[in-house]
Design an enzyme around this catalytic site. Structure first.
Site, mmCIF file in Angstrom:
data_model
loop_
_atom_site.group_PDB
_atom_site.id
_atom_site.type_symbol
_atom_site.label_atom_id
_atom_site.label_comp_id
_atom_site.label_asym_id
_atom_site.label_seq_id
_atom_site.Cartn_x
_atom_site.Cartn_y
_atom_site.Cartn_z
ATOM 1 N N HIS A 1 3.044 14.669 1.931
ATOM 2 C CA HIS A 1 2.448 15.965 1.556
ATOM 3 C C HIS A 1 3.516 17.026 1.810
ATOM 4 O O HIS A 1 4.380 16.848 2.683
ATOM 5 C CB HIS A 1 1.228 16.264 2.428
ATOM 6 C CG HIS A 1 0.057 15.364 2.183
ATOM 7 N ND1 HIS A 1 -0.856 15.587 1.183
ATOM 8 C CD2 HIS A 1 -0.346 14.232 2.802
ATOM 9 C CE1 HIS A 1 -1.781 14.634 1.204
ATOM 10 N NE2 HIS A 1 -1.489 13.791 2.173
ATOM 11 N N LYS B 1 -9.479 -0.374 -5.926
ATOM 12 C CA LYS B 1 -9.540 0.299 -4.628
ATOM 13 C C LYS B 1 -10.890 0.968 -4.405
ATOM 14 O O LYS B 1 -11.353 1.736 -5.241
ATOM 15 C CB LYS B 1 -8.420 1.347 -4.557
ATOM 16 C CG LYS B 1 -8.338 2.120 -3.244
ATOM 17 C CD LYS B 1 -7.844 1.253 -2.094
ATOM 18 C CE LYS B 1 -7.975 1.982 -0.753
ATOM 19 N NZ LYS B 1 -6.786 2.703 -0.357
ATOM 20 N N ALA C 1 -4.239 14.684 5.629
ATOM 21 C CA ALA C 1 -3.936 13.401 6.271
ATOM 22 C C ALA C 1 -2.842 12.695 5.481
ATOM 23 O O ALA C 1 -2.890 12.655 4.256
ATOM 24 C CB ALA C 1 -5.191 12.534 6.302
ATOM 25 N N HIS D 1 -10.484 1.131 1.683
ATOM 26 C CA HIS D 1 -10.247 2.134 2.731
ATOM 27 C C HIS D 1 -11.423 1.982 3.690
ATOM 28 O O HIS D 1 -12.509 2.486 3.425
ATOM 29 C CB HIS D 1 -10.170 3.549 2.149
ATOM 30 C CG HIS D 1 -9.830 4.567 3.194
ATOM 31 N ND1 HIS D 1 -8.608 5.203 3.257
ATOM 32 C CD2 HIS D 1 -10.532 5.015 4.262
ATOM 33 C CE1 HIS D 1 -8.598 6.008 4.317
ATOM 34 N NE2 HIS D 1 -9.752 5.913 4.934
ATOM 35 N N HIS E 1 0.874 -1.201 0.000
ATOM 36 C CA HIS E 1 0.000 0.000 0.000
ATOM 37 C C HIS E 1 0.898 1.235 0.000
ATOM 38 O O HIS E 1 1.514 1.556 1.014
ATOM 39 C CB HIS E 1 -0.901 0.006 1.237
ATOM 40 C CG HIS E 1 -1.858 1.164 1.248
ATOM 41 N ND1 HIS E 1 -3.217 0.987 1.343
ATOM 42 C CD2 HIS E 1 -1.671 2.509 1.162
ATOM 43 C CE1 HIS E 1 -3.824 2.172 1.324
ATOM 44 N NE2 HIS E 1 -2.888 3.118 1.216
ATOM 45 N N ASP F 1 1.450 2.648 3.517
ATOM 46 C CA ASP F 1 0.570 3.817 3.354
ATOM 47 C C ASP F 1 1.389 5.094 3.455
ATOM 48 O O ASP F 1 0.897 6.117 3.943
ATOM 49 C CB ASP F 1 -0.585 3.821 4.369
ATOM 50 C CG ASP F 1 -1.655 4.847 4.015
ATOM 51 O OD1 ASP F 1 -1.710 5.282 2.851
ATOM 52 O OD2 ASP F 1 -2.415 5.226 4.917
ATOM 53 N N HIS G 1 -4.525 -0.521 5.791
ATOM 54 C CA HIS G 1 -4.050 0.268 6.949
ATOM 55 C C HIS G 1 -4.968 0.151 8.168
ATOM 56 O O HIS G 1 -5.519 1.152 8.646
ATOM 57 C CB HIS G 1 -3.820 1.735 6.566
ATOM 58 C CG HIS G 1 -4.871 2.365 5.680
ATOM 59 N ND1 HIS G 1 -6.197 2.346 5.969
ATOM 60 C CD2 HIS G 1 -4.761 3.029 4.500
ATOM 61 C CE1 HIS G 1 -6.866 2.980 5.020
ATOM 62 N NE2 HIS G 1 -6.012 3.397 4.110
ATOM 63 N N HIS H 1 1.563 5.425 -1.686
ATOM 64 C CA HIS H 1 1.186 6.594 -2.490
ATOM 65 C C HIS H 1 2.446 7.164 -3.119
ATOM 66 O O HIS H 1 3.354 7.593 -2.402
ATOM 67 C CB HIS H 1 0.510 7.654 -1.613
ATOM 68 C CG HIS H 1 -0.753 7.152 -1.000
ATOM 69 N ND1 HIS H 1 -1.976 7.277 -1.620
ATOM 70 C CD2 HIS H 1 -0.986 6.476 0.156
ATOM 71 C CE1 HIS H 1 -2.912 6.712 -0.862
ATOM 72 N NE2 HIS H 1 -2.334 6.220 0.215
ATOM 73 N N LEU H 2 2.490 7.167 -4.443
ATOM 74 C CA LEU H 2 3.692 7.645 -5.135
ATOM 75 C C LEU H 2 3.536 9.051 -5.704
ATOM 76 O O LEU H 2 4.519 9.638 -6.152
ATOM 77 C CB LEU H 2 4.075 6.676 -6.266
ATOM 78 C CG LEU H 2 4.789 5.397 -5.822
ATOM 79 C CD1 LEU H 2 5.039 4.487 -7.014
ATOM 80 C CD2 LEU H 2 6.102 5.721 -5.105
ATOM 81 N N ARG H 3 2.291 9.572 -5.741
ATOM 82 C CA ARG H 3 2.054 10.909 -6.293
ATOM 83 C C ARG H 3 2.457 10.974 -7.769
ATOM 84 O O ARG H 3 2.646 9.936 -8.397
ATOM 85 C CB ARG H 3 2.771 11.987 -5.458
ATOM 86 C CG ARG H 3 2.584 11.884 -3.939
ATOM 87 C CD ARG H 3 1.145 11.833 -3.503
ATOM 88 N NE ARG H 3 0.976 12.015 -2.051
ATOM 89 C CZ ARG H 3 -0.082 11.609 -1.377
ATOM 90 N NH1 ARG H 3 -1.072 10.968 -1.968
ATOM 91 N NH2 ARG H 3 -0.169 11.835 -0.081
HETATM 92 C C1 NCD Z 1 -3.542 9.157 1.983
HETATM 93 C C2 NCD Z 1 -3.088 10.229 0.992
HETATM 94 O O1 NCD Z 1 -2.613 11.300 1.425
HETATM 95 O O2 NCD Z 1 -3.158 10.000 -0.213
HETATM 96 N N1 NCD Z 1 -3.568 9.714 3.315
HETATM 97 C C3 NCD Z 1 -3.555 9.034 4.476
HETATM 98 O O3 NCD Z 1 -3.672 9.660 5.536
HETATM 99 N N2 NCD Z 1 -3.390 7.736 4.530
HETATM 100 C C4 NCD Z 1 -4.838 8.595 1.554
HETATM 101 C C5 NCD Z 1 -5.255 7.343 2.305
HETATM 102 O O4 NCD Z 1 -4.687 6.273 2.136
HETATM 103 O O5 NCD Z 1 -6.183 7.446 3.110
HETATM 104 ZN ZN ZN Z 2 -3.291 5.092 1.573
#
Ligand code: NCD
Ligand code: ZN
Length: 349
Positions: free
Chosen positions: A257, A106, A269, A143, A22, A253, A181, A24-26
């Protein structure tokens, strides 16, 4: 606990190369920064589709994968495993079109987290897509939080599992479901009690509770979805992750940011744990006297559940303390990693 291991923890451990189930690579310049941390440690990663323009079609999925592959160094064999973002409008046709290139789909309840506005509003509208996923062998990644404004933010995971996911679970018994998560004792129980159901566990939910975020000051870099819970929940997650079950596996996860998006009157978040992900998990497993279970959690349970081969190469962790930097460059800006400024006992060779 293994007494010998507890008495003298090993100075180095060799593991089959792990995967991150899991991540997030943006996109764009931020992708270039984020990707390097994960490709250094993991062979594969499940890449989340919650981009500003979400990955809702096969064409968008292939375009995003091409962007990731182009951002990898030429000698990297890191493999992004792509996911499709489900909406109320996702058709069986879209699932079949994406099936050749997607590893999973997802389900974001609309409004539950970052870029989830286009997510699922009425889960019964998902059912034709879920049938197509079951038939194509595509797991459902969830999620697991309600976005219902009437439900307390600390209860949103348990509420969603009890009132929504339990129904989809019962209606599609053969569909593989990963509760992403997990953050509560209730989620551990849900996973243990249901067949074809597994969970990813983050390093931050294993290392921190809501006190770390809120006692003696508010610390935005601990703020994530699902929100950190009680110490007892953290202990339940630790027991699950370090236990004998094959249903719990590594999913960071990591969700970076920009600093200004976190340190804000309404901060985003997301915890940025990718730079030292493996070292963070090793720290937890050692604290639990369970280093002998780290390889199972990080390298075996995930591929076994997904029905994919385990990785053949290895990585080595050394018992050498290191201090986590205060910031990392993140595209055009900077991001603060989880446990910035703290010292952890392990280092990836
Ligand atoms: C994730 C995100 O910023 O893309 N943020 C997080 O708090 N986990 C999104 C997600 O997985 O809920
Ligand atoms: Zn996530």
């Amino acid at each position: 606990m293994n007494d010998a291991a507890a008495a003298s923890p090993p100075a180095r451990i060799v593991l089959a190369r792990p995967d991150d189930w899991h991540l997030h690579l943006r996109e764009g310049a931020r992708l270039n920064s984020a990707l390097a941390f994960s490709a250094r440690q993991f062979a594969r990663a499940i890449v989340m589709p919650n981009l500003p323009e979400p990955v809702t079609t096969a064409e968008r999925l292939r375009r995003y994968r091409a962007e990731i592959l182009a951002a990898l160094p030429a000698d990297s064999d890191f493999r992004p495993l792509m996911t499709l973002y489900l909406t109320d409008e996702t058709t069986p046709h879209t699932i079949r079109e994406a099936a050749a290139d997607a590893t999973a789909c997802k389900w974001y309840p609309a409004g539950a987290t970052t870029h989830s506005a286009k997510g699922v509003r009425d889960f019964r509208k998902l059912y034709p897509a879920l049938e197509a996923m079951r038939d194509a062998g595509l797991p459902l990644l969830v999620h697991g939080e309600t976005a219902d404004a009437d439900v307390d933010v600390f209860d949103r995971e348990e509420f969603f599992l009890d009132n929504v996911l339990s129904r989809a679970r019962a209606d599609f018994p053969e569909l593989k479901i990963v509760v992403e998560h997990i953050s509560t004792q209730a989620a551990v129980r849900f996973v243990e009690e249901n067949k074809n159901t597994a969970a990813t566990v983050t390093a931050h939910h294993l290392l921190a509770s809501r006190n770390d975020m809120l006692a003696g000051g508010i610390r935005p870099h601990y703020y994530c979805a699902p929100i950190l819970k009680r110490r007892a929940d953290m202990e339940a997650l630790r027991a699950a992750a370090t236990g004998a079950s094959g249903k719990f596996f590594l999913g960071t996860d990591s969700a970076p940011h920009a600093i200004c998006e976190k340190e804000s009157p309404c901060g985003c978040a997301g915890v940025f744990s990718a730079p030292f992900a493996l070292e963070l998990y090793a720290t937890v497993f050692e604290e639990c006297g369970a280093l002998h279970r780290l390889e199972k959690f990080a390298s075996f349970n995930g591929p076994d559940f997904y029905g994919m081969p385990r990785n053949k190469t290895t990585i080595t962790l050394e018992k050498t303390p290191q201090t986590i930097p205060e910031t990392f460059s993140f595209g055009e800006t900077e991001a603060v990693p989880f446990l910035a400024g703290k010292t952890i006992p392990w280092r990836l060779q």
